[in-house]
Design a protein around this motif. Structure first.
Motif, PDB file in Angstrom:
ATOM      1  N   PRO A  78       1.154  -1.369  -0.223  1.00 36.60           N
ATOM      2  CA  PRO A  78       0.337   0.035  -0.233  1.00 36.60           C
ATOM      3  C   PRO A  78       0.874   1.146   0.306  1.00 36.60           C
ATOM      4  N   HIS A  87       2.595   1.710  -3.602  1.00 31.89           N
ATOM      5  CA  HIS A  87       1.294   2.456  -4.525  1.00 31.89           C
ATOM      6  C   HIS A  87       0.762   3.490  -4.187  1.00 31.89           C
ATOM      7  N   ARG A  88       1.201   4.254  -2.907  1.00 24.43           N
ATOM      8  CA  ARG A  88       0.190   5.878  -2.428  1.00 24.43           C
ATOM      9  C   ARG A  88       1.768   6.203  -3.647  1.00 24.43           C
ATOM     10  N   ARG A  89       2.699   5.693  -2.982  1.00 24.66           N
ATOM     11  CA  ARG A  89       4.105   7.397  -3.347  1.00 24.66           C
ATOM     12  C   ARG A  89       4.159   6.773  -5.358  1.00 24.66           C
ATOM     13  N   GLY A 127       0.876   9.116  -6.535  1.00 26.11           N
ATOM     14  CA  GLY A 127       1.188  10.467  -6.584  1.00 26.11           C
ATOM     15  C   GLY A 127       1.578  10.790  -7.641  1.00 26.11           C
ATOM     16  N   ILE A 146      -1.900  13.888  -2.022  1.00 26.28           N
ATOM     17  CA  ILE A 146      -2.282  12.887  -3.068  1.00 26.28           C
ATOM     18  C   ILE A 146      -1.001  12.596  -3.207  1.00 26.28           C
ATOM     19  N   GLY A 156       1.924  11.222  -1.269  1.00 28.50           N
ATOM     20  CA  GLY A 156       2.206  10.055  -1.015  1.00 28.50           C
ATOM     21  C   GLY A 156       2.065   9.858   0.243  1.00 28.50           C
ATOM     22  N   SER A 198      -1.228  10.997   2.206  1.00 26.43           N
ATOM     23  CA  SER A 198      -2.031  10.116   3.199  1.00 26.43           C
ATOM     24  C   SER A 198      -2.384   9.751   1.224  1.00 26.43           C
ATOM     25  N   GLY A 199      -3.707   8.397   1.958  1.00 32.69           N
ATOM     26  CA  GLY A 199      -4.497   7.408   0.571  1.00 32.69           C
ATOM     27  C   GLY A 199      -5.814   8.320   0.439  1.00 32.69           C
ATOM     28  N   VAL A 200      -5.619   7.789  -0.989  1.00 30.70           N
ATOM     29  CA  VAL A 200      -6.620   8.772  -1.594  1.00 30.70           C
ATOM     30  C   VAL A 200      -8.166   7.769  -2.015  1.00 30.70           C
ATOM     31  N   ALA A 234      -4.711   3.058  -6.837  1.00 33.60           N
ATOM     32  CA  ALA A 234      -5.795   3.496  -5.456  1.00 33.60           C
ATOM     33  C   ALA A 234      -6.656   2.770  -4.580  1.00 33.60           C
TER      34      ALA A 234
END
Length: 287
Positions: free
Chosen positions: A5, A8-10, A13, A44, A47, A49-51, A78
Motif C-alpha cells: 500500500p 502504491h500511494r507514492r 501520487g 495525494i 503519497g 495520505s491515501g486516496v 488506489a
C-alpha cells in the motif's frame, strides 16, 4: 523497502503529479477544478495520505486522461477492486481467502506489460500445472482446509490468463536448475510440470532460461524476485520480494537498476533458451 500500500500511494501520487503537469495545471488550479483545498492535492501527490478511487477518477477527468488502460492501472494503485468500467476484477471473489499483499501482487501482475522473474525453488506460478500448484500450496501454507486449498489453486490458475490476453504479458524467467530437480507432488506430477514448461517456453512471449548447477554461486543465491514493468510509464516499475508472511516492494530507481542488472547478469550465466529446453526435456525424460 516498503509494503504494497505505501509504495502504491507514492507511485500513484508521482503519476498524478506528472499528469497534472502535462495538463498545464498548478496544484491550486487542479484543486479548484475538483472542488478541493490545494493541500489535499499536495498530500495525494506526495503519497502522505491515501486516496479513494472516486477521487482518482475526478483528477483523471480534470486532467483529460481518457486512456482506459492507464486509468485502470491508477485505480488499481488506489486500492480499487473496480476498473474504469466499474466491473469487479476477477480476484474480488476471493477477498476472504487472499491476504492484502497477495491481492496487491495480483493487481500489479494483471496490469503489467512485462515480468522478469528469478525462481530458485519452485516453478513460477504463471507456469504451474494444477497438480503442481496444489502440492506447492499445501506444502507452503500449513493447516489448509480442502476448501481454502481449492480456492488458492483456482487463484493461481486464474492468474495465468495474463499469458493468454491480447496483448499477453511478456514473461522472462530464469530458473535455477534446482527447480527442475526438486520433486514436487511425486514423479507423475513433476513429469507433467516439466512438459508444461516445455510447452510454455515455445510461446513467442515467454523466454525461459535455466541456470545450471555448473554455474556455481551467482547473484541470485540470495533469493527469488520479480520485476514488473508497465508500458505506459516506467515510473510505475517495481521489484517484488516474497517473504513467508508478506511481500516487500522496492521502488527506488537505484533498486530497480540493481535488480535489472542482476537479472541481466543471470541471463548471461544461464543456458540459452534452446539449451534450456534441452535440459528440461532431458530432465523430464528421466523423471
Amino acid at each position: 523497502m516498503q509494503h504494497g500500500p505505501a509504495v502504491h500511494r507514492r507511485k500513484l501520487g508521482a503519476e498524478l503529479r506528472a499528469l497534472r503537469t502535462s495538463a498545464g495545471l498548478t496544484s491550486g488550479e487542479a484543486a479548484r477544478l475538483v472542488g478541493w483545498h490545494q493541500s489535499k492535492v499536495s498530500r495525494i501527490e506526495t503519497g502522505t495520505s491515501g486516496v479513494k478511487p472516486a477521487d482518482v477518477r475526478l483528477l483523471l477527468d480534470a486532467y483529460g486522461v481518457a486512456d482506459p488502460q492507464l486509468r485502470d492501472l491508477l485505480l488499481v494503485l488506489a486500492g480499487s477492486d473496480q476498473g474504469g468500467d466499474r466491473q469487479h476484477h476477477w480476484w474480488h471473489a476471493y477477498r476472504g481467502v487472499l491476504p492484502p499483499t497477495y491481492r496487491d501482487f495480483i493487481s500489479l501482475e494483471s496490469q503489467a506489460s512485462a515480468m522478469r522473474t528469478l525462481e530458485t525453488t519452485v516453478v513460477p506460478g504463471l507456469l504451474q500445472t494444477p497438480e503442481y500448484a496444489r502440492a506447492v500450496t499445501r506444502a507452503a501454507v500449513d493447516g489448509l482446509s480442502e476448501e481454502r486449498l481449492d480456492a488458492l489453486v483456482e487463484v493461481r490458475l486464474a492468474r495465468q490468463d495474463v499469458l493468454r490476453t491480447d496483448p499477453p504479458l511478456e514473461l522472462r524467467a530464469v530458473l535455477d536448475e534446482a527447480v527442475l530437480r526438486r520433486e514436487v507432488g511425486g514423479p507423475g506430477v513433476m513429469s507433467r510440470q516439466l512438459e508444461r514448461l516445455l510447452e510454455a517456453a515455445r510461446l513467442p512471449h515467454v523466454r525461459l532460461q535455466v541456470l545450471p548447477f555448473g554455474a556455481g554461486a551467482h547473484i541470485g543465491v540470495t533469493g527469488s524476485f520479480v520485476i514488473f514493468s508497465f508500458s505506459r510509464t516506467s515510473d510505475l516499475d517495481v521489484v517484488v520480494l516474497d517473504h513467508l508472511t508478506s511481500s516487500l516492494y522496492l521502488e527506488r530507481k537505484e533498486d530497480l537498476e540493481a535488480y535489472s542488472d542482476a537479472f541481466n547478469a543471470l541471463g548471461t550465466h544461464a543456458l540459452s533458451p534452446e539449451d534450456s529446453l534441452e535440459l528440461i526435456a532431458a530432465t523430464a525424460a528421466g523423471a
